[in-house]
Design an enzyme around this catalytic site. Structure first.
Site, PDB file in Angstrom:
ATOM      1  N   CYS A 116      10.067   0.171  -1.505  1.00  0.00           N
ATOM      2  CA  CYS A 116      10.167  -1.233  -1.098  1.00  0.00           C
ATOM      3  C   CYS A 116      10.908  -2.099  -2.110  1.00  0.00           C
ATOM      4  O   CYS A 116      11.267  -3.241  -1.805  1.00  0.00           O
ATOM      5  CB  CYS A 116       8.770  -1.818  -0.873  1.00  0.00           C
ATOM      6  SG  CYS A 116       7.783  -0.872   0.289  1.00  0.00           S
ATOM      7  N   HIS A 164       8.961  -7.056   6.932  1.00  0.00           N
ATOM      8  CA  HIS A 164       9.290  -6.283   5.728  1.00  0.00           C
ATOM      9  C   HIS A 164       9.998  -4.980   6.078  1.00  0.00           C
ATOM     10  O   HIS A 164       9.399  -3.906   6.053  1.00  0.00           O
ATOM     11  CB  HIS A 164       8.005  -5.999   4.950  1.00  0.00           C
ATOM     12  CG  HIS A 164       8.174  -5.053   3.799  1.00  0.00           C
ATOM     13  ND1 HIS A 164       9.227  -5.133   2.913  1.00  0.00           N
ATOM     14  CD2 HIS A 164       7.411  -3.998   3.387  1.00  0.00           C
ATOM     15  CE1 HIS A 164       9.106  -4.160   2.009  1.00  0.00           C
ATOM     16  NE2 HIS A 164       8.030  -3.469   2.281  1.00  0.00           N
ATOM     17  N   CYS A 221       6.005  -4.959  -5.036  1.00  0.00           N
ATOM     18  CA  CYS A 221       5.303  -3.680  -5.197  1.00  0.00           C
ATOM     19  C   CYS A 221       5.974  -2.643  -4.300  1.00  0.00           C
ATOM     20  O   CYS A 221       6.612  -2.980  -3.304  1.00  0.00           O
ATOM     21  CB  CYS A 221       3.832  -3.827  -4.824  1.00  0.00           C
ATOM     22  SG  CYS A 221       3.543  -4.325  -3.103  1.00  0.00           S
TER      23      CYS A 221
END
Length: 428
Positions: free
Chosen positions: A94, A384, A414
């Site tokens: 990510c 996301h 994160c």
């Protein structure tokens, strides 16, 4: 002998992204390359760089098909840039989008290149199933057989289970737990309540809805496949509505993570243009902000450290190197993988014991002004697409600093695998 060099400032000169949307809906059967190429085209058009030769392009995706193996270069060739512009792929889960920007920034700062594009894309709606290795091994061995009879005999070794395709899943190979299951462990350790998580999710949606109403995203998000805005934003949500949702990962009766306070599976792409001050002047491009520094960290989640706590370390390292306090920022962009993850991070920074034993600090980093956090909505509201989040945040944060006139922003992301990426963006 290498010459001594002074690192140059790295300017953020523009950003573009598709609307983010729920996987398996609007962008069904849309490939990573199509998403990324459309985003590059929009960025190239709005910055008047058609036919221009850039120093490098760094792009990435987390959920990749075999055909995505040279995603960046292939996307560049369809972007409108000079085809002599190189491109390469990056993957840090990510944190991919922010990682690509950090790498391009270092090249510009060192004087290796004058300009570059960073970004990322992800889609869960175009994932190819992969047959087990046993199927591939037998097929390759069969090709080597000298006769048809020998090949047919080799084919006879195929078993029904070898014909069942496997699809990627968001699960940690070393623990067998999903990211949501790991976050459930974290919120229990840090005693984060369901109510606090729902409240954070509520504010994320309200902030994003208000930003759209104000036209904040108008020049950042381009129309793509019938969408002109992120499909997740719920300006009409409420704490009461969020409270009615059932736990999504822990069904024991103690679970607090729901579909409402967890990031949905998302599709989309983003990109940012970075350059030296000389490049900006030459191309008559306004400098929005500067990418000042970035840092990276990891935690030993296999031995019990919280999977998504690495940004606490990355931010602490970043603050020390830049002689800053956690409170020295006008905006905080903390990626909302889960509302619980954000709240665990904030609580850890407020804990003297954690900061002393885990971060090597003499005291707690302290609290932040929550009114400065994710003020235009976070990942819970806008979505996301894994590798696209970094570019989304960089472009939005730069625009926030432009609107304010000056200031400093902190980015914290994160990632899977127990890693974290953090960055500082400033506008003098």
């Amino acid at each position: 002998m290498a010459h001594n060099k002074t690192f140059r400032p790295v300017a953020i000169l523009g950003g573009a992204r598709t609307p983010f949307t729920k996987s398996f809906t609007h962008y069904s059967r849309t490939s990573n390359r199509e998403l990324m190429t459309a985003t590059l085209k929009d960025l190239v058009a709005k910055t008047n760089l058609q036919g221009e030769l850039l120093g490098d392009v760094s792009l990435g995706a987390v959920m990749k098909n075999a055909s995505d193996w040279n995603l960046a270069r292939e996307s560049v060739l369809s972007s409108g840039l000079d085809p002599h512009t190189p491109g390469y792929d990056v993957q840090r889960a990510c944190g991919t989008g922010l990682e690509t920007a950090a790498q391009i920034a270092l090249k510009i700062a060192a004087g290796q290149i004058e300009s570059g594009i960073a970004g990322g894309t992800d889609t869960n709606s175009d994932i190819a199933g992969v047959l087990p290795h046993e199927f591939s091994w037998i097929m390759m061995e069969a090709q080597k057989e000298p006769s048809l009879l020998a090949r047919l005999k080799k084919f006879g070794e195929l078993k029904p289970q070898y014909l069942k395709p496997r699809f990627p899943n968001v699960q940690e190979p070393r623990t067998g737990h999903s990211m949501g299951e790991h976050c459930e462990m974290m919120v229990k350790d840090w005693r984060i309540t369901r109510e606090a998580q729902d409240e954070l999710a509520y504010h994320s949606h309200i902030n994003a809805a208000r930003a759209y109403e104000e036209g904040f995203y108008k020049d950042l998000v381009f129309d793509f496949k019938g969408l002109s805005r992120d499909s997740f934003v719920r300006g009409d949500t409420s704490i009461e509505k969020l409270a009615k949702l059932k736990p999504a990962f822990d069904f024991s009766g103690t679970g607090t993570l729901t579909a409402g306070n967890s990031t949905p599976l998302s599709d989309g792409a983003s990109a940012v243009l970075l350059g030296s001050e000389d490049f900006a002047k030459k191309k008559d491009l306004p400098i929005l902000a500067y990418l000042v520094d970035a840092d990276y960290a990891a935690v030993d989640f296999v031995k019990g450290e919280g999977l998504l706590m690495a940004p606490t370390r990355a931010v602490a390292q970043l603050l020390r190197r830049n002689n800053l306090k956690l409170q020295d920022f006008d905006f905080y962009e903390i990626h909302e993988a889960f509302a619980g993850q954000v709240l665990c991070t904030l609580k850890a920074w407020e804990s003297e014991e954690y900061c002393r034993t885990q971060l090597g600090e003499s005291k707690a980093l302290g609290s932040i002004d929550r009114s400065k956090m994710n003020v235009k909505g976070g990942s819970l509201a806008v979505g996301h697409p894994f590798a696209a989040t970094g570019g989304r945040i960089l472009a939005s944060l730069s625009k926030m600093l432009v609107q304010k006139g000056s200031g400093r922003g902190l980015i914290s992301i994160c990632t899977a695998g127990g890693m974290g990426v953090a960055a500082i963006v400033e506008r003098p």
